[in-house]
Design a protein around this motif. Structure first.
Motif, PDB file in Angstrom:
ATOM      1  N   GLN A 102       0.840  -1.200   0.000  1.00 46.62           N
ATOM      2  CA  GLN A 102       0.000   0.000   0.000  1.00 46.62           C
ATOM      3  C   GLN A 102       0.873   1.248   0.000  1.00 46.62           C
ATOM      4  O   GLN A 102       0.576   2.230  -0.662  1.00 46.62           O
ATOM      5  CB  GLN A 102      -0.918  -0.011   1.217  1.00 46.62           C
ATOM      6  N   ASN A 103       1.991   1.201   0.722  1.00 46.13           N
ATOM      7  CA  ASN A 103       2.943   2.310   0.776  1.00 46.13           C
ATOM      8  C   ASN A 103       3.463   2.627  -0.632  1.00 46.13           C
ATOM      9  O   ASN A 103       3.536   3.779  -1.031  1.00 46.13           O
ATOM     10  CB  ASN A 103       4.093   1.925   1.712  1.00 46.13           C
ATOM     11  N   GLU A 119       2.113   1.813  -3.584  1.00 46.58           N
ATOM     12  CA  GLU A 119       1.041   2.319  -4.443  1.00 46.58           C
ATOM     13  C   GLU A 119       0.753   3.787  -4.161  1.00 46.58           C
ATOM     14  O   GLU A 119       0.436   4.544  -5.061  1.00 46.58           O
ATOM     15  CB  GLU A 119      -0.222   1.485  -4.257  1.00 46.58           C
ATOM     16  N   ALA A 120       0.888   4.210  -2.912  1.00 49.18           N
ATOM     17  CA  ALA A 120       0.580   5.588  -2.530  1.00 49.18           C
ATOM     18  C   ALA A 120       1.563   6.591  -3.120  1.00 49.18           C
ATOM     19  O   ALA A 120       1.195   7.740  -3.355  1.00 49.18           O
ATOM     20  CB  ALA A 120       0.547   5.723  -1.013  1.00 49.18           C
ATOM     21  N   LEU A 161       4.042  10.953   3.771  1.00 45.24           N
ATOM     22  CA  LEU A 161       2.947  11.089   2.816  1.00 45.24           C
ATOM     23  C   LEU A 161       1.719  11.536   3.572  1.00 45.24           C
ATOM     24  O   LEU A 161       1.313  10.892   4.548  1.00 45.24           O
ATOM     25  CB  LEU A 161       2.718   9.748   2.127  1.00 45.24           C
ATOM     26  N   ASN A 204      -2.267  14.054  -0.702  1.00 38.10           N
ATOM     27  CA  ASN A 204      -1.622  14.332  -1.986  1.00 38.10           C
ATOM     28  C   ASN A 204      -0.361  15.165  -1.842  1.00 38.10           C
ATOM     29  O   ASN A 204       0.052  15.841  -2.786  1.00 38.10           O
ATOM     30  CB  ASN A 204      -2.615  15.013  -2.942  1.00 38.10           C
ATOM     31  N   ARG A 223       0.914  15.903  -5.571  1.00 40.89           N
ATOM     32  CA  ARG A 223       0.563  14.909  -6.579  1.00 40.89           C
ATOM     33  C   ARG A 223      -0.040  15.598  -7.808  1.00 40.89           C
ATOM     34  O   ARG A 223      -0.877  16.499  -7.674  1.00 40.89           O
ATOM     35  CB  ARG A 223      -0.446  13.901  -6.019  1.00 40.89           C
TER      36      ARG A 223
END
Length: 146
Positions: free
Chosen positions: A3-4, A6-7, A113, A116, A142
């Motif tokens: 998940q990290n 993908e973020a 993170l 965004n 982002r």
């Protein structure tokens, strides 16, 4: 993919680039008040980073003079390679760089993170500008997909 991981995938636009001195904690804008740049992390494990001073002087001609070239090179950072993500740490394995001294090296970065916003902090290093120890803190937003 975690998940990290993908973020952090995608393209990020530079919002700020500050240098923090180790001895005093003093911060200043390393590339001026409005630096510009992009950072990208791809699912295939490739990454790139390029950022500049927004107030860079354009050369007088298409081919810069030697002095203009030195000024242009000193007002940018650019590199690409692969990356490895850990918990709040990313290592950039640099294949190609504006600074040949970085090519073939691993550059460790620490990240936070928040939605965004991606904040990347370097490990401490001695500045080529003033010779003082410190770290760089870069804040990225982002870039929305199409």
């Amino acid at each position: 993919m975690t998940q990290n991981a993908e973020a952090v995938l995608g393209t990020w636009k530079l919002r700020s680039y500050e240098r923090e001195e180790t001895a005093t904690g003093r911060r200043h804008d390393q590339f001026g008040a409005h630096p510009d740049g992009y950072l990208g992390y791809a699912p295939d494990g490739r990454m790139y980073a390029i950022f500049i001073r927004q107030d860079r002087a354009a050369p007088r001609d298409v081919v810069p003079t030697e002095e203009e070239g030195v000024q242009l090179l000193g007002s940018m950072v650019a590199y690409a390679g692969t990356y490895t993500l850990g918990d709040k740490q990313v290592t950039h394995h640099i294949d190609i760089s504006w600074n040949q001294g970085w090519t073939g090296t691993d550059q460790v970065r620490f990240f936070e993170l928040d939605g965004n916003t991606l904040t990347i902090t370097t490990a401490p290093y001695r500045s080529y500008l003033d010779g003082k120890d410190g770290r760089s803190i870069l804040v990225w937003d982002r870039v929305p997909g199409p």
